[in-house]
Design a protein around this motif. Structure first.
Motif, PDB file in Angstrom:
ATOM      1  N   ALA A  65    -113.527  80.846 -53.842  1.00  0.00           N
ATOM      2  CA  ALA A  65    -112.755  80.251 -52.378  1.00  0.00           C
ATOM      3  C   ALA A  65    -113.606  80.672 -51.234  1.00  0.00           C
ATOM      4  O   ALA A  65    -114.269  80.506 -50.348  1.00  0.00           O
ATOM      5  N   ILE A  66    -114.790  82.038 -51.034  1.00  0.00           N
ATOM      6  CA  ILE A  66    -115.539  82.332 -50.033  1.00  0.00           C
ATOM      7  C   ILE A  66    -116.868  81.715 -50.032  1.00  0.00           C
ATOM      8  O   ILE A  66    -117.623  81.644 -49.125  1.00  0.00           O
ATOM      9  N   ARG A  67    -117.084  81.006 -51.644  1.00  0.00           N
ATOM     10  CA  ARG A  67    -118.167  80.307 -51.227  1.00  0.00           C
ATOM     11  C   ARG A  67    -118.714  78.897 -50.560  1.00  0.00           C
ATOM     12  O   ARG A  67    -118.492  78.197 -50.030  1.00  0.00           O
ATOM     13  N   PHE A  68    -117.300  77.873 -50.785  1.00  0.00           N
ATOM     14  CA  PHE A  68    -116.530  77.391 -50.309  1.00  0.00           C
ATOM     15  C   PHE A  68    -116.112  77.148 -48.193  1.00  0.00           C
ATOM     16  O   PHE A  68    -117.178  76.813 -48.169  1.00  0.00           O
ATOM     17  N   VAL A  69    -116.093  78.561 -48.301  1.00  0.00           N
ATOM     18  CA  VAL A  69    -115.963  78.736 -46.658  1.00  0.00           C
ATOM     19  C   VAL A  69    -117.103  79.339 -45.800  1.00  0.00           C
ATOM     20  O   VAL A  69    -117.357  78.623 -45.679  1.00  0.00           O
TER      21      VAL A  69
END
Length: 94
Positions: free
Chosen positions: A41-45
């Motif tokens: 999720a943080i990589r996506f952001v």
């Protein structure tokens, strides 16, 4: 504007994010809301730059994580919709 694979995503201007170990923290400065998210999720952001569409972001993450494309695309669309409803993301183009 409905979310689709061709939707270009952009972080809301008050969003700050960082990575801590294998988790991420997303801060909405305007209201002080903090979201703790997993690694994907943080990589996506981190990849959201206001130029790439959801389909391109999916392809980028497929190069980094071993997961089925359809599963990832569905999960990212659901997550992006949640972040849009929380005021973290905006759709900037169809």
């Amino acid at each position: 504007m409905p979310l689709s694979p061709s939707s270009v995503l952009q972080l809301h201007s008050d969003i700050r994010q960082t990575r801590v170990s294998d988790e991420g923290i997303i801060l909405r400065q305007e209201d002080g809301e903090i979201l703790v998210v997993n690694d994907i999720a943080i990589r996506f952001v981190e990849l959201i730059d206001g130029n790439r569409n959801l389909d391109e972001l999916t392809d980028m993450l497929l190069q980094e994580y071993e997961v089925d494309r359809n599963t990832l695309a569905d999960d990212l669309a659901e997550y992006a919709s949640e972040l849009i409803s929380r005021g973290v993301l905006n759709i900037t183009a169809p």
